[in-house]
Scaffold this motif. Sequence first.
Motif, PDB file in Angstrom:
ATOM      1  N   THR A 229      25.364  46.522  25.125  1.00 55.02           N
ATOM      2  CA  THR A 229      26.773  46.306  25.431  1.00 55.02           C
ATOM      3  C   THR A 229      27.606  46.740  24.229  1.00 55.02           C
ATOM      4  OG1 THR A 229      26.224  44.384  26.801  1.00 55.02           O
ATOM      5  CG2 THR A 229      28.514  44.598  26.083  1.00 55.02           C
ATOM      6  N   PRO A 230      28.607  47.593  24.423  1.00 57.16           N
ATOM      7  CA  PRO A 230      29.439  47.997  23.288  1.00 57.16           C
ATOM      8  C   PRO A 230      30.408  46.887  22.902  1.00 57.16           C
ATOM      9  CG  PRO A 230      30.255  49.018  25.291  1.00 57.16           C
ATOM     10  CD  PRO A 230      29.003  48.283  25.674  1.00 57.16           C
ATOM     11  N   VAL A 231      30.557  46.670  21.611  1.00 56.51           N
ATOM     12  CA  VAL A 231      31.492  45.667  21.116  1.00 56.51           C
ATOM     13  C   VAL A 231      32.187  46.187  19.861  1.00 56.51           C
ATOM     14  CG1 VAL A 231      30.138  43.713  22.000  1.00 56.51           C
ATOM     15  CG2 VAL A 231      29.802  44.482  19.638  1.00 56.51           C
ATOM     16  N   ARG A 232      33.339  45.621  19.600  1.00 60.61           N
ATOM     17  CA  ARG A 232      33.959  45.653  18.284  1.00 60.61           C
ATOM     18  C   ARG A 232      34.121  44.205  17.855  1.00 60.61           C
ATOM     19  NH1 ARG A 232      38.862  50.142  19.041  1.00 60.61           N
ATOM     20  NH2 ARG A 232      37.554  52.023  18.811  1.00 60.61           N
ATOM     21  N   TRP A 233      33.978  43.932  16.551  1.00 59.42           N
ATOM     22  CA  TRP A 233      34.083  42.542  16.129  1.00 59.42           C
ATOM     23  C   TRP A 233      35.209  42.356  15.125  1.00 59.42           C
ATOM     24  CZ3 TRP A 233      28.895  44.540  15.170  1.00 59.42           C
ATOM     25  CH2 TRP A 233      28.713  45.097  13.894  1.00 59.42           C
ATOM     26  N   SER A 234      35.680  41.117  15.082  1.00 55.33           N
ATOM     27  CA  SER A 234      36.706  40.744  14.119  1.00 55.33           C
ATOM     28  C   SER A 234      36.542  39.286  13.741  1.00 55.33           C
ATOM     29  CB  SER A 234      38.109  40.993  14.689  1.00 55.33           C
ATOM     30  OG  SER A 234      38.334  40.189  15.828  1.00 55.33           O
ATOM     31  N   PHE A 235      37.022  38.946  12.544  1.00 53.79           N
ATOM     32  CA  PHE A 235      37.026  37.569  12.058  1.00 53.79           C
ATOM     33  C   PHE A 235      38.481  37.113  11.987  1.00 53.79           C
ATOM     34  CE2 PHE A 235      32.841  38.922  10.938  1.00 53.79           C
ATOM     35  CZ  PHE A 235      32.069  37.770  10.915  1.00 53.79           C
ATOM     36  N   HIS A 269      34.886  36.947  16.597  1.00 50.74           N
ATOM     37  CA  HIS A 269      35.149  37.353  17.970  1.00 50.74           C
ATOM     38  C   HIS A 269      34.461  38.685  18.254  1.00 50.74           C
ATOM     39  CE1 HIS A 269      39.071  34.784  18.125  1.00 50.74           C
ATOM     40  NE2 HIS A 269      37.995  34.093  18.475  1.00 50.74           N
ATOM     41  N   LEU A 270      33.678  38.730  19.316  1.00 54.00           N
ATOM     42  CA  LEU A 270      33.065  39.955  19.804  1.00 54.00           C
ATOM     43  C   LEU A 270      33.902  40.444  20.978  1.00 54.00           C
ATOM     44  CD1 LEU A 270      29.309  38.851  19.826  1.00 54.00           C
ATOM     45  CD2 LEU A 270      30.538  40.051  18.001  1.00 54.00           C
ATOM     46  N   VAL A 271      34.558  41.574  20.814  1.00 56.55           N
ATOM     47  CA  VAL A 271      35.375  42.160  21.877  1.00 56.55           C
ATOM     48  C   VAL A 271      34.482  43.091  22.685  1.00 56.55           C
ATOM     49  CG1 VAL A 271      37.436  43.482  22.429  1.00 56.55           C
ATOM     50  CG2 VAL A 271      37.410  42.004  20.402  1.00 56.55           C
ATOM     51  N   VAL A 272      34.355  42.830  23.971  1.00 58.21           N
ATOM     52  CA  VAL A 272      33.420  43.555  24.829  1.00 58.21           C
ATOM     53  C   VAL A 272      34.106  44.779  25.428  1.00 58.21           C
ATOM     54  CG1 VAL A 272      31.921  43.397  26.855  1.00 58.21           C
ATOM     55  CG2 VAL A 272      32.205  41.414  25.343  1.00 58.21           C
ATOM     56  N   GLY A 273      33.533  45.952  25.160  1.00 59.63           N
ATOM     57  CA  GLY A 273      34.091  47.190  25.673  1.00 59.63           C
ATOM     58  C   GLY A 273      33.729  47.440  27.126  1.00 59.63           C
ATOM     59  N   ARG A 290      40.689  43.012  27.037  1.00 54.96           N
ATOM     60  CA  ARG A 290      39.236  42.999  27.051  1.00 54.96           C
ATOM     61  C   ARG A 290      38.687  41.590  26.797  1.00 54.96           C
ATOM     62  NH1 ARG A 290      39.688  46.617  29.721  1.00 54.96           N
ATOM     63  NH2 ARG A 290      39.237  48.814  29.295  1.00 54.96           N
ATOM     64  N   ARG A 291      37.522  41.325  27.384  1.00 62.52           N
ATOM     65  CA  ARG A 291      36.860  40.035  27.212  1.00 62.52           C
ATOM     66  C   ARG A 291      36.503  39.806  25.747  1.00 62.52           C
ATOM     67  NH1 ARG A 291      30.673  38.889  28.793  1.00 62.52           N
ATOM     68  NH2 ARG A 291      30.571  36.661  28.270  1.00 62.52           N
ATOM     69  N   VAL A 292      36.701  38.591  25.275  1.00 62.09           N
ATOM     70  CA  VAL A 292      36.398  38.220  23.895  1.00 62.09           C
ATOM     71  C   VAL A 292      35.415  37.048  23.905  1.00 62.09           C
ATOM     72  CG1 VAL A 292      37.308  37.370  21.709  1.00 62.09           C
ATOM     73  CG2 VAL A 292      38.650  39.002  23.066  1.00 62.09           C
ATOM     74  N   VAL A 293      34.314  37.205  23.182  1.00 64.97           N
ATOM     75  CA  VAL A 293      33.307  36.145  23.061  1.00 64.97           C
ATOM     76  C   VAL A 293      33.422  35.511  21.684  1.00 64.97           C
ATOM     77  CG1 VAL A 293      30.846  35.602  23.040  1.00 64.97           C
ATOM     78  CG2 VAL A 293      31.745  37.277  24.673  1.00 64.97           C
ATOM     79  N   ASP A 294      33.678  34.214  21.648  1.00 66.48           N
ATOM     80  CA  ASP A 294      33.694  33.450  20.398  1.00 66.48           C
ATOM     81  C   ASP A 294      32.250  33.181  20.004  1.00 66.48           C
ATOM     82  OD1 ASP A 294      33.787  31.555  18.410  1.00 66.48           O
ATOM     83  OD2 ASP A 294      35.045  30.138  19.488  1.00 66.48           O
ATOM     84  N   ALA A 295      31.783  33.830  18.909  1.00 63.14           N
ATOM     85  CA  ALA A 295      30.362  33.765  18.554  1.00 63.14           C
ATOM     86  C   ALA A 295      30.046  32.790  17.431  1.00 63.14           C
ATOM     87  CB  ALA A 295      29.863  35.162  18.174  1.00 63.14           C
TER      88      ALA A 295
END
Length: 363
Positions: A229-235, A269-273, A290-295
């Motif tokens: 699954t492609p993601v971009r992440w941010s803090f 946060h993992l932003v799901v592409g 886009r969907r964001v997963v709090d990891a």
Amino acid sequence: MARDRSTPALNWRGTPVSRRSILIGLGAVGAFVAVDLGSVAFANGWVGGGGAFTRQTFVDGFRAVFGNHPGFRKNHAKGVAVTGYFDGNGNGAELSSAAVFGRVRTPVTGRFSLSGGDPFMADTPSAARGLGLAFGLPGADQWRTAMLNLPVFPDNSPRGFYDRLLASATVAGTGKPDPAAMAAFLAKHPETAAAMAVIKNHPPTPGFADSTFSGLNAFYVVDAAGRRTPVRWSFTPLQAALPSTAGDDGLFDALVRQLRTGPLSWRLHLVVGEPPDPLTDATLPWPPERRVVDAGTLTLTGAETEAPGNARDVNFDPLVLPPGIEPTDDPLLSARSSVYAASYRARTGEPKSASAVQVGEVS
């Protein structure tokens, strides 16, 4: 049960894809030894397609623009080391088999920095701020990431980065880049002109503690069944920042003072592409819906002056990845890995000077 490594991975559409041949999971818990992946991936020293540049080309470019500063990083030269931990909440395990995304606490060493190759530059609110993190994982797995407080990266190719580096050289007497050189660069690189417009619409926050730090490049996360699954992440910060103080080190001094009052935290946060989100062009933002997963939560507990054994000696190579995280074909990832390795190898053989940010002198 973990997927048999001999079977093909699956992409986000569920169809087989070939696995990339990369080196992953290097290092050990609590011992963040710098890894020269760049020398492995680019044994001939070339960066970018067609043999346009070598790693030394970039190192020489930084020296030409910022001067020669032995013992320091060639970019993000000014910085301070930090330590802490990451608490995974288990949500990321839906997307990735990486141990860091389980319900586990992982030790972290990191480094806040300002972009640029002058380790004694004055802090300015507009300077791009960096956060490098190295996560120690069970066994021999490790994850490293180098992030910025920007919504997109200004360039989408090694050539673009190098051209912008040279165009940004300050002119004697003005302390600013040559407007004609920058205009010529932007005319040649419309992707950077568009990215700078996006960046301008997201002004920086007052300090390090309230900055959102993003990886900007896309990666794949891979679950236990091999689905990618492609993601971009941010803090994303969980606190405001103390106002910066007067002086050349105002941003760093405020960070040190704030850490002395208690830990600082960020949410991962993992932003799901989704198709057709760009995976190989970091100048282009993904849609905000886009969907964001709090990891989980990153907690930083202390700051240290750069010294042997802390983050001063860590190469925050973006291709040091644990099982469960893999790179995309973004050309900047391989280039960054290669140039980071060259910078690391150069500075380890050079005499060291005292860092501009002396934590013990902050009152």
